[in-house]
Write a protein that holds these residues in place. Sequence first.
Motif, PDB file in Angstrom:
ATOM      1  N   LYS A 200      -3.502   1.748  57.703  1.00 22.54           N
ATOM      2  CA  LYS A 200      -4.170   1.936  59.172  1.00 22.54           C
ATOM      3  C   LYS A 200      -5.457   2.984  59.270  1.00 22.54           C
ATOM      4  CE  LYS A 200      -3.577   2.681  63.890  1.00 22.54           C
ATOM      5  NZ  LYS A 200      -3.904   4.506  64.433  1.00 22.54           N
ATOM      6  N   ALA A 201      -5.142   4.300  58.464  1.00 25.43           N
ATOM      7  CA  ALA A 201      -6.155   4.649  57.890  1.00 25.43           C
ATOM      8  C   ALA A 201      -7.470   4.351  56.486  1.00 25.43           C
ATOM      9  CB  ALA A 201      -5.200   6.312  57.262  1.00 25.43           C
ATOM     10  N   ALA A 202      -6.883   3.515  55.527  1.00 20.20           N
ATOM     11  CA  ALA A 202      -7.819   3.057  54.875  1.00 20.20           C
ATOM     12  C   ALA A 202      -9.095   2.209  55.275  1.00 20.20           C
ATOM     13  CB  ALA A 202      -7.486   1.820  54.167  1.00 20.20           C
ATOM     14  N   ARG A 203     -10.379   2.856  54.615  1.00 16.61           N
ATOM     15  CA  ARG A 203     -11.768   2.459  54.771  1.00 16.61           C
ATOM     16  C   ARG A 203     -11.944   1.116  54.177  1.00 16.61           C
ATOM     17  NH1 ARG A 203     -16.205   7.248  53.021  1.00 16.61           N
ATOM     18  NH2 ARG A 203     -16.603   7.188  54.957  1.00 16.61           N
ATOM     19  N   VAL A 204     -11.831   0.299  55.450  1.00 17.28           N
ATOM     20  CA  VAL A 204     -12.230  -1.679  55.084  1.00 17.28           C
ATOM     21  C   VAL A 204     -13.341  -1.130  55.314  1.00 17.28           C
ATOM     22  CG1 VAL A 204     -11.510  -3.445  54.750  1.00 17.28           C
ATOM     23  CG2 VAL A 204     -10.079  -1.908  54.715  1.00 17.28           C
ATOM     24  N   ILE A 205     -14.789  -2.261  54.934  1.00 17.02           N
ATOM     25  CA  ILE A 205     -16.297  -2.222  54.739  1.00 17.02           C
ATOM     26  C   ILE A 205     -16.054  -4.112  54.668  1.00 17.02           C
ATOM     27  CG2 ILE A 205     -16.118   0.386  54.286  1.00 17.02           C
ATOM     28  CD1 ILE A 205     -18.280  -0.945  52.197  1.00 17.02           C
ATOM     29  N   TYR A 206     -16.857  -3.823  55.300  1.00 12.69           N
ATOM     30  CA  TYR A 206     -17.706  -5.455  54.700  1.00 12.69           C
ATOM     31  C   TYR A 206     -18.706  -5.994  54.183  1.00 12.69           C
ATOM     32  CZ  TYR A 206     -18.580 -10.475  55.507  1.00 12.69           C
ATOM     33  OH  TYR A 206     -19.280 -11.318  55.767  1.00 12.69           O
ATOM     34  N   GLY A 207     -18.541  -7.061  53.227  1.00 15.35           N
ATOM     35  CA  GLY A 207     -19.792  -7.374  52.290  1.00 15.35           C
ATOM     36  C   GLY A 207     -19.572  -8.479  52.021  1.00 15.35           C
ATOM     37  N   GLY A 208     -20.738  -9.753  52.482  1.00 21.69           N
ATOM     38  CA  GLY A 208     -21.115 -10.683  52.374  1.00 21.69           C
ATOM     39  C   GLY A 208     -22.364 -10.821  53.613  1.00 21.69           C
ATOM     40  N   SER A 209     -23.907 -11.716  52.704  1.00 21.69           N
ATOM     41  CA  SER A 209     -24.943 -11.672  53.908  1.00 21.69           C
ATOM     42  C   SER A 209     -24.939 -10.654  54.580  1.00 21.69           C
ATOM     43  CB  SER A 209     -24.890 -12.837  54.307  1.00 21.69           C
ATOM     44  OG  SER A 209     -24.911 -14.081  53.112  1.00 21.69           O
ATOM     45  N   VAL A 210     -24.641  -9.177  54.893  1.00 19.00           N
ATOM     46  CA  VAL A 210     -24.948  -7.792  55.579  1.00 19.00           C
ATOM     47  C   VAL A 210     -26.665  -7.914  55.829  1.00 19.00           C
ATOM     48  CG1 VAL A 210     -24.534  -5.782  56.129  1.00 19.00           C
ATOM     49  CG2 VAL A 210     -23.177  -7.310  55.521  1.00 19.00           C
ATOM     50  N   ASP A 211     -27.215  -8.346  56.791  1.00 20.18           N
ATOM     51  CA  ASP A 211     -28.419  -7.464  57.091  1.00 20.18           C
ATOM     52  C   ASP A 211     -28.714  -6.871  58.399  1.00 20.18           C
ATOM     53  OD1 ASP A 211     -28.671  -9.124  59.657  1.00 20.18           O
ATOM     54  OD2 ASP A 211     -29.124 -11.024  58.277  1.00 20.18           O
ATOM     55  N   SER A 212     -29.833  -6.779  58.972  1.00 16.70           N
ATOM     56  CA  SER A 212     -30.032  -5.354  59.904  1.00 16.70           C
ATOM     57  C   SER A 212     -29.598  -5.986  61.244  1.00 16.70           C
ATOM     58  CB  SER A 212     -31.756  -5.131  60.086  1.00 16.70           C
ATOM     59  OG  SER A 212     -32.711  -5.903  60.220  1.00 16.70           O
ATOM     60  N   LYS A 213     -29.250  -7.271  61.214  1.00 12.18           N
ATOM     61  CA  LYS A 213     -29.679  -7.777  62.857  1.00 12.18           C
ATOM     62  C   LYS A 213     -27.921  -8.040  63.413  1.00 12.18           C
ATOM     63  CE  LYS A 213     -33.740 -10.267  63.679  1.00 12.18           C
ATOM     64  NZ  LYS A 213     -34.202 -10.257  62.096  1.00 12.18           N
ATOM     65  N   ASN A 214     -27.333  -8.798  61.619  1.00  7.64           N
ATOM     66  CA  ASN A 214     -25.425  -8.415  61.849  1.00  7.64           C
ATOM     67  C   ASN A 214     -24.885  -7.150  61.506  1.00  7.64           C
ATOM     68  OD1 ASN A 214     -25.634  -7.797  59.476  1.00  7.64           O
ATOM     69  ND2 ASN A 214     -25.880 -10.310  58.885  1.00  7.64           N
ATOM     70  N   ILE A 215     -25.339  -6.707  61.197  1.00  8.23           N
ATOM     71  CA  ILE A 215     -24.560  -4.752  61.115  1.00  8.23           C
ATOM     72  C   ILE A 215     -23.424  -4.748  61.895  1.00  8.23           C
ATOM     73  CG2 ILE A 215     -26.036  -3.439  61.283  1.00  8.23           C
ATOM     74  CD1 ILE A 215     -23.629  -3.428  58.830  1.00  8.23           C
ATOM     75  N   ARG A 216     -24.490  -4.343  62.763  1.00  6.80           N
ATOM     76  CA  ARG A 216     -24.026  -3.530  64.269  1.00  6.80           C
ATOM     77  C   ARG A 216     -22.415  -4.940  64.629  1.00  6.80           C
ATOM     78  NH1 ARG A 216     -24.136   0.763  65.175  1.00  6.80           N
ATOM     79  NH2 ARG A 216     -21.814   0.650  65.817  1.00  6.80           N
ATOM     80  N   GLY A 217     -22.221  -6.283  64.698  1.00  7.60           N
ATOM     81  CA  GLY A 217     -21.353  -7.156  64.838  1.00  7.60           C
ATOM     82  C   GLY A 217     -20.570  -7.077  64.031  1.00  7.60           C
ATOM     83  N   PHE A 218     -19.989  -6.473  62.695  1.00  4.38           N
ATOM     84  CA  PHE A 218     -19.458  -6.337  61.627  1.00  4.38           C
ATOM     85  C   PHE A 218     -18.791  -5.266  62.007  1.00  4.38           C
ATOM     86  CE2 PHE A 218     -21.870  -9.370  59.389  1.00  4.38           C
ATOM     87  CZ  PHE A 218     -21.095 -10.557  59.140  1.00  4.38           C
ATOM     88  N   LEU A 219     -19.118  -4.263  62.222  1.00  2.00           N
ATOM     89  CA  LEU A 219     -18.624  -2.464  62.475  1.00  2.00           C
ATOM     90  C   LEU A 219     -17.860  -2.136  64.004  1.00  2.00           C
ATOM     91  CD1 LEU A 219     -21.919  -0.180  61.902  1.00  2.00           C
ATOM     92  CD2 LEU A 219     -20.007  -0.529  60.479  1.00  2.00           C
ATOM     93  N   ASP A 220     -18.705  -3.234  65.719  1.00  8.38           N
ATOM     94  CA  ASP A 220     -17.903  -3.377  66.243  1.00  8.38           C
ATOM     95  C   ASP A 220     -16.830  -3.909  66.097  1.00  8.38           C
ATOM     96  OD1 ASP A 220     -19.347  -0.943  66.524  1.00  8.38           O
ATOM     97  OD2 ASP A 220     -21.100  -2.313  67.221  1.00  8.38           O
ATOM     98  N   GLU A 221     -17.070  -5.214  66.928  1.00  9.70           N
ATOM     99  CA  GLU A 221     -16.552  -6.664  66.777  1.00  9.70           C
ATOM    100  C   GLU A 221     -15.442  -6.710  65.772  1.00  9.70           C
ATOM    101  OE1 GLU A 221     -16.635 -10.765  68.102  1.00  9.70           O
ATOM    102  OE2 GLU A 221     -18.532  -9.951  68.004  1.00  9.70           O
ATOM    103  N   GLY A 222     -15.889  -6.920  64.151  1.00  9.06           N
ATOM    104  CA  GLY A 222     -15.869  -7.077  63.252  1.00  9.06           C
ATOM    105  C   GLY A 222     -14.366  -5.951  62.701  1.00  9.06           C
ATOM    106  N   GLU A 223     -14.756  -4.846  63.329  1.00 14.01           N
ATOM    107  CA  GLU A 223     -13.615  -3.492  63.961  1.00 14.01           C
ATOM    108  C   GLU A 223     -13.697  -3.014  61.203  1.00 14.01           C
ATOM    109  OE1 GLU A 223     -10.762  -3.446  66.315  1.00 14.01           O
ATOM    110  OE2 GLU A 223     -10.100  -4.832  65.230  1.00 14.01           O
ATOM    111  N   MET A 224     -14.959  -2.951  61.383  1.00  7.90           N
ATOM    112  CA  MET A 224     -15.337  -2.534  59.330  1.00  7.90           C
ATOM    113  C   MET A 224     -15.730  -0.995  59.361  1.00  7.90           C
ATOM    114  SD  MET A 224     -14.433  -5.102  57.538  1.00  7.90           S
ATOM    115  CE  MET A 224     -13.415  -6.111  57.818  1.00  7.90           C
ATOM    116  N   ALA A 225     -15.523   0.138  58.473  1.00  8.16           N
ATOM    117  CA  ALA A 225     -16.020   1.384  58.146  1.00  8.16           C
ATOM    118  C   ALA A 225     -17.228   1.102  57.731  1.00  8.16           C
ATOM    119  CB  ALA A 225     -15.430   1.482  57.559  1.00  8.16           C
ATOM    120  N   GLY A 226     -17.918  -0.341  57.554  1.00  9.47           N
ATOM    121  CA  GLY A 226     -19.305  -0.491  56.827  1.00  9.47           C
ATOM    122  C   GLY A 226     -19.586  -1.404  56.844  1.00  9.47           C
TER     123      GLY A 226
END
Length: 251
Positions: A200-226
């Motif tokens: 639960k506590a592990a820091r899991v981030i997302y990688g793959g075509s991240v840009d300034s428009k989609n980053i918030r979606g990955f952080l909020d809806e995607g529940e990614m730590a970065g």
Amino acid sequence: MEKPLIIANWKCNPITLAEAKRNFELIKENTKTAEKVEIVICAPFVFLPILKPSENVKLGAQDCFWEDRGPFTGEVSPKQLVDVGCQYVILGHSERRRYLAEKTEAVNQKIKAALGAGLKVIFCVGSETKIPGEEMEYQLTEGLKGLDKRVFDRLILVYEPVWAISTTKEKVIATPKEAQEGGLYMRKILASLFDAETAKAARVIYGGSVDSKNIRGFLDEGEMAGGLVGAASLKSEEFIDIIKNACYPER
Ligand code: PEP
């Protein structure tokens, strides 16, 4: 809440030291007030001793060897990275598996050596398939073999669907929901390898075509730590915008 972590993976770019210095300084200058985001730039080895990390912008490498020193032509050791100011290292990137036949056993040795030298490890776990499965289970199980759960304070995991990396010919972008599913799958494996609390506590981030428009979606809806950012990190203005948009809860 922990700060979002935004990591640039410059890969084999740029060609000149002058450009590397210019881009690094530009990012430093324009993110001075972004204290709400942890920023790391992973640059090619040759530029590392020259780039000057700051309070805000830390320095990382894109690989390292598993021994500290010795007769290993062409390799760079984790202790050498620490000595030139690196705090982070990317290990297990899918491009190293694809082009350099890097095996997960080697990644496991590198993770242990890097942690032993005091580096923070950005461990990329890639999925070639749309639905995360056995391949990721193998990378996590073998990659983390022999590690104690206490290392999770210096271990960052990246869910990286290989089909969503911007330079693949498919040109498919993962949705935040797909990122979330990948992250949840990784936590499920971590719970079986360690325990539920660690997973639960592990820091899991997302990688793959991240840009300034989609980053918030990955952080909020995607529940990614970065986010781990490849191509978009080479355009400094765009990378700065990613950082600004990642500031939590708002710019
Ligand atoms: C990567 O390969 O680490 C990556 C995140 O690439 P891109 O952002 O270009 O998809």
